[in-house]
Design a protein around this motif. Structure first.
Motif, PDB file in Angstrom:
ATOM      1  N   PHE A   5       0.624  -0.813  -0.201  1.00 12.84           N
ATOM      2  CA  PHE A   5       0.026   0.392   0.004  1.00 12.84           C
ATOM      3  C   PHE A   5       0.980   1.308  -0.698  1.00 12.84           C
ATOM      4  N   ASP A   6       0.732   1.796  -1.098  1.00 15.72           N
ATOM      5  CA  ASP A   6       1.833   3.489  -0.962  1.00 15.72           C
ATOM      6  C   ASP A   6       0.962   4.202  -0.751  1.00 15.72           C
ATOM      7  N   TYR A   7       0.187   5.144   0.258  1.00 16.23           N
ATOM      8  CA  TYR A   7       0.257   5.951   0.652  1.00 16.23           C
ATOM      9  C   TYR A   7       0.540   7.068   0.541  1.00 16.23           C
ATOM     10  N   GLY A   8       0.561   7.805  -0.910  1.00 19.62           N
ATOM     11  CA  GLY A   8       1.122   8.850  -1.449  1.00 19.62           C
ATOM     12  C   GLY A   8       0.605  10.057  -1.086  1.00 19.62           C
ATOM     13  N   THR A   9       1.961  10.848  -0.977  1.00 18.30           N
ATOM     14  CA  THR A   9       1.055  12.747  -1.544  1.00 18.30           C
ATOM     15  C   THR A   9       0.871  12.892  -2.752  1.00 18.30           C
ATOM     16  N   ALA A  10       0.940  12.524  -3.686  1.00 15.15           N
ATOM     17  CA  ALA A  10       0.327  12.583  -4.836  1.00 15.15           C
ATOM     18  C   ALA A  10      -0.420  11.316  -5.070  1.00 15.15           C
ATOM     19  N   ASN A  11      -0.541  10.910  -5.231  1.00 14.13           N
ATOM     20  CA  ASN A  11      -1.528   9.775  -5.316  1.00 14.13           C
ATOM     21  C   ASN A  11      -1.631   8.341  -4.573  1.00 14.13           C
ATOM     22  N   CYS A  12      -2.296   7.626  -4.777  1.00 12.37           N
ATOM     23  CA  CYS A  12      -1.940   5.662  -3.807  1.00 12.37           C
ATOM     24  C   CYS A  12      -2.282   5.048  -4.256  1.00 12.37           C
ATOM     25  N   ASP A 102     -18.819  25.433  -1.680  1.00 16.54           N
ATOM     26  CA  ASP A 102     -19.593  25.239  -0.542  1.00 16.54           C
ATOM     27  C   ASP A 102     -18.992  23.541  -0.430  1.00 16.54           C
ATOM     28  N   MET A 103     -17.881  23.534  -0.593  1.00 17.26           N
ATOM     29  CA  MET A 103     -16.954  22.504  -0.803  1.00 17.26           C
ATOM     30  C   MET A 103     -15.772  22.343   0.092  1.00 17.26           C
ATOM     31  N   TYR A 104     -16.514  21.121   1.125  1.00 12.62           N
ATOM     32  CA  TYR A 104     -14.862  21.507   1.945  1.00 12.62           C
ATOM     33  C   TYR A 104     -13.531  20.345   0.786  1.00 12.62           C
ATOM     34  N   TYR A 105     -12.825  20.758   0.795  1.00  8.02           N
ATOM     35  CA  TYR A 105     -11.622  19.696   0.127  1.00  8.02           C
ATOM     36  C   TYR A 105     -10.021  20.021   0.757  1.00  8.02           C
ATOM     37  N   VAL A 106      -9.222  18.452   0.420  1.00 13.66           N
ATOM     38  CA  VAL A 106      -8.130  17.943   1.160  1.00 13.66           C
ATOM     39  C   VAL A 106      -7.463  17.187   0.313  1.00 13.66           C
ATOM     40  N   LYS A 107      -6.170  18.235   0.203  1.00 10.44           N
ATOM     41  CA  LYS A 107      -6.105  17.444  -0.979  1.00 10.44           C
ATOM     42  C   LYS A 107      -4.062  17.005  -0.208  1.00 10.44           C
ATOM     43  N   SER A 108      -3.565  15.914  -0.576  1.00  5.86           N
ATOM     44  CA  SER A 108      -2.276  15.290  -0.039  1.00  5.86           C
ATOM     45  C   SER A 108      -2.305  15.453   1.859  1.00  5.86           C
ATOM     46  N   PRO A 109      -3.051  15.176   2.185  1.00  5.67           N
ATOM     47  CA  PRO A 109      -2.739  14.992   3.376  1.00  5.67           C
ATOM     48  C   PRO A 109      -2.166  14.297   4.667  1.00  5.67           C
ATOM     49  N   LYS A 110      -1.399  13.409   3.482  1.00 12.59           N
ATOM     50  CA  LYS A 110       0.692  12.929   4.048  1.00 12.59           C
ATOM     51  C   LYS A 110       1.339  14.136   4.546  1.00 12.59           C
ATOM     52  N   GLN A 161       7.236  15.142   5.631  1.00 10.86           N
ATOM     53  CA  GLN A 161       6.951  16.592   6.497  1.00 10.86           C
ATOM     54  C   GLN A 161       6.680  17.108   7.517  1.00 10.86           C
ATOM     55  N   GLY A 162       8.147  18.073   8.409  1.00 13.31           N
ATOM     56  CA  GLY A 162       7.230  18.864   9.406  1.00 13.31           C
ATOM     57  C   GLY A 162       9.083  18.915  10.274  1.00 13.31           C
ATOM     58  N   ARG A 163       9.465  18.908  11.111  1.00 17.98           N
ATOM     59  CA  ARG A 163      10.210  20.055  11.573  1.00 17.98           C
ATOM     60  C   ARG A 163      10.351  19.206  12.782  1.00 17.98           C
ATOM     61  N   GLY A 164       9.657  17.918  13.361  1.00 15.34           N
ATOM     62  CA  GLY A 164      10.049  17.600  14.757  1.00 15.34           C
ATOM     63  C   GLY A 164      10.809  16.730  14.689  1.00 15.34           C
ATOM     64  N   GLY A 165      11.423  15.621  13.303  1.00  9.70           N
ATOM     65  CA  GLY A 165      12.011  15.046  13.454  1.00  9.70           C
ATOM     66  C   GLY A 165      11.830  13.941  13.863  1.00  9.70           C
ATOM     67  N   GLU A 166      12.840  12.672  14.849  1.00  7.51           N
ATOM     68  CA  GLU A 166      12.025  11.421  15.274  1.00  7.51           C
ATOM     69  C   GLU A 166      10.619  11.671  15.823  1.00  7.51           C
ATOM     70  N   THR A 167      10.287  12.528  16.539  1.00  7.22           N
ATOM     71  CA  THR A 167       8.940  12.962  17.320  1.00  7.22           C
ATOM     72  C   THR A 167       8.019  13.078  15.852  1.00  7.22           C
ATOM     73  N   ALA A 168       8.298  13.825  14.979  1.00 11.93           N
ATOM     74  CA  ALA A 168       7.284  14.106  13.953  1.00 11.93           C
ATOM     75  C   ALA A 168       7.160  12.742  13.240  1.00 11.93           C
ATOM     76  N   ASN A 169       8.202  11.595  12.923  1.00 10.73           N
ATOM     77  CA  ASN A 169       8.244  10.229  11.951  1.00 10.73           C
ATOM     78  C   ASN A 169       7.408   9.598  13.085  1.00 10.73           C
ATOM     79  N   ARG A 170       7.077   9.538  14.130  1.00 11.04           N
ATOM     80  CA  ARG A 170       6.942   8.662  15.049  1.00 11.04           C
ATOM     81  C   ARG A 170       4.940   8.847  15.431  1.00 11.04           C
ATOM     82  N   GLN A 171       5.045  10.908  15.163  1.00  6.20           N
ATOM     83  CA  GLN A 171       3.517  11.078  15.565  1.00  6.20           C
ATOM     84  C   GLN A 171       2.940  10.037  14.280  1.00  6.20           C
TER      85      GLN A 171
END
Length: 450
Positions: A5-12, A102-110, A161-171
């Motif tokens: 399972f490739d849960y990708g930023t652009a595509n899955c 009138d639409m909630y839209y989200v792209k690339s939640p990863k 993506q994130g600035r928390g190092g391993e903390t961000a990775n674990r999250q």
């Protein structure tokens, strides 16, 4: 049954092993890839949809409180949520473009999963988003295979993506794990995306080689230097073969954002001046298109910012340009602008100039972009990507025999030329730019679950 399972930023995408070979499964129509996007009537609809139409409950009391609040808010808005009100992939983008107001839209939640400072409720919301997308993908895959899917190897970047190092990775990995469990997966393993891509390339090798895998995804770029070949194939412990690896939270989305910022925000007032002669504040033009930054998006689309934008419009020497920026605010058009930049980036790989058309409700804004403009715009993120190549080879203290490039942005001739210039006289090869990671994850799933 097990899948990669490739849960990708652009595509899955997902793949199973069939007759000893990975086979990608159709997820949206005839496509084996589904854009990582979701559309719903409201933000709160995601939690209610999971519970009401998919029978997926929250994992803890915080999630339960969110669900109760979501149902209350939707009732207050007189929204009776139906299953078909939720859309995924290209269908989600189409629905958003039809009615962005009138639409909630989200792209690339990863892109957001490793963000610092997220409150518990925000973490649960991202978990709901990912769970809804994974549940949809799992359902589509089971429909095609006519089998229940219980086990999965999920790809992850070396650094989210994130600035928390391993903390961000674990999250981030924790969000993916909880979402996958709620979506119905029983056994779940993770594998680094560049290692997975390398495993798929390894299947083609008739002799051992040192392979530099350069995986340029939507949100991250990862490099792994790996010993590969017949001596390693099928081994359940690859730790000794991984000579070095390094990841950077920069990818194809950053190239698109850089191009949008450098070339497409001038018609919206960037670089223009107020009547006092002071230049317009730059953040008002970067924030709406920085779609992989939660805080930037919140800052631009905050209610308080509307008064600031109106003030800039009133003081502008070129008010018609700021009127367009106000339209971006009201219609949530930041994603639209970045999408046009992505189209320009792709087109300029093969042609010298491109006219990008940004469709507003009031008018169409055309922006002419040249190949030289594009190369200049992406120079900073490109340098960061190439620095990874340099660093991972230096870390290992050995040069590769071959460079394997994968990921959607690895198709760019400018990036391939830059990698080749960093490591001259070493052959650069590629397989399926979009499917190598998924295929490798399926191969690893066979090792883990067979």
């Amino acid at each position: 049954m097990y899948i990669g399972f490739d849960y990708g930023t652009a595509n899955c995408s997902v793949a199973k092993i069939e007759n000893g070979q990975p086979t990608l499964l159709r997820l949206e129509g005839d496509s084996t890839f589904i854009p990582s996007s979701l559309a719903a009537p409201t933000r709160e609809s995601v939690s209610e949809y999971l519970f009401r139409h998919r029978g997926i409950k929250p994992l803890d009391t915080i999630g339960e409180q969110m669900l109760r609040r979501a149902i209350h808010v939707n009732r207050e808005e007189s929204i009776e949520l139906e299953a078909e009100d939720m859309a995924f992939g290209q269908a989600a983008l189409d629905r958003y473009l039809d009615d962005p107001r009138d639409m909630y839209y989200v792209k690339s939640p990863k892109s957001f999963l490793g963000a610092s400072g997220l409150r518990d409720a925000q973490l649960r919301f991202f978990e709901d988003l990912v769970c809804a997308m994974m549940d949809n993908i799992k359902t589509q895959a089971e429909h095609q295979t006519q089998q229940s899917i219980h086990d999965a190897v999920i790809g992850r970047p070396i650094n989210f993506q994130g600035r928390g190092g391993e903390t961000a990775n674990r999250q981030a990995e924790g969000i993916l794990l909880n979402a996958a469990k709620r979506a119905g997966f029983k056994q779940i393993e993770f594998q680094f995306e560049p290692v997975a891509a390398g495993l798929d390339y390894e299947a083609t090798l008739s002799e051992d080689k040192i392979v530099l895998v350069v995986d340029i995804g939507g949100g991250t770029t990862d490099c792994s230097l790996i010993e590969m070949g017949p001596s390693w194939r099928g081994s359940s412990d690859r730790s000794a073969s991984l000579l070095a690896h390094k990841g950077q939270r920069i990818g194809g989305n950053d190239l698109d954002i850089a191009l949008a910022f450098k070339q497409m925000m001038f018609p919206f007032g960037m670089g223009s001046k107020m009547e006092s002669g002071i230049e317009m504040p730059i953040t008002q033009f970067s924030n709406p298109i920085t779609i992989n930054n939660v805080q930037a998006q919140n800052d631009f689309y905050a209610f308080e910012n509307l008064a600031v934008l109106k003030g800039l419009h009133k003081q502008a020497q070129e008010p018609h340009k700021l009127a367009r920026l106000l339209e971006v605010y009201h219609e949530s058009l930041g994603y639209n602008i970045v999408r046009r930049a992505e189209e320009a980036k792709i087109a300029l790989s093969d042609q010298a100039t491109y006219r990008a058309g940004i469709q507003l409700f009031s008018e169409r804004v055309d922006v002419d972009v040249s190949r030289d403009n594009m190369i200049d715009a992406i120079e900073a993120p490109k340098r960061k990507m190439i620095a990874l190549v340099h660093d991972v080879v230096a870390q290992a203290g050995v040069k590769p025999d071959v460079i394997f490039m994968t990921g959607g942005s690895a198709r760019s001739p400018f990036l391939r030329e830059a990698v080749q210039a960093e490591l001259p006289n070493i052959p650069v090869v590629s397989g399926d730019y979009f499917g190598s990671v998924t295929a490798g994850l399926a191969r690893w799933a066979e090792v883990c679950f067979k």
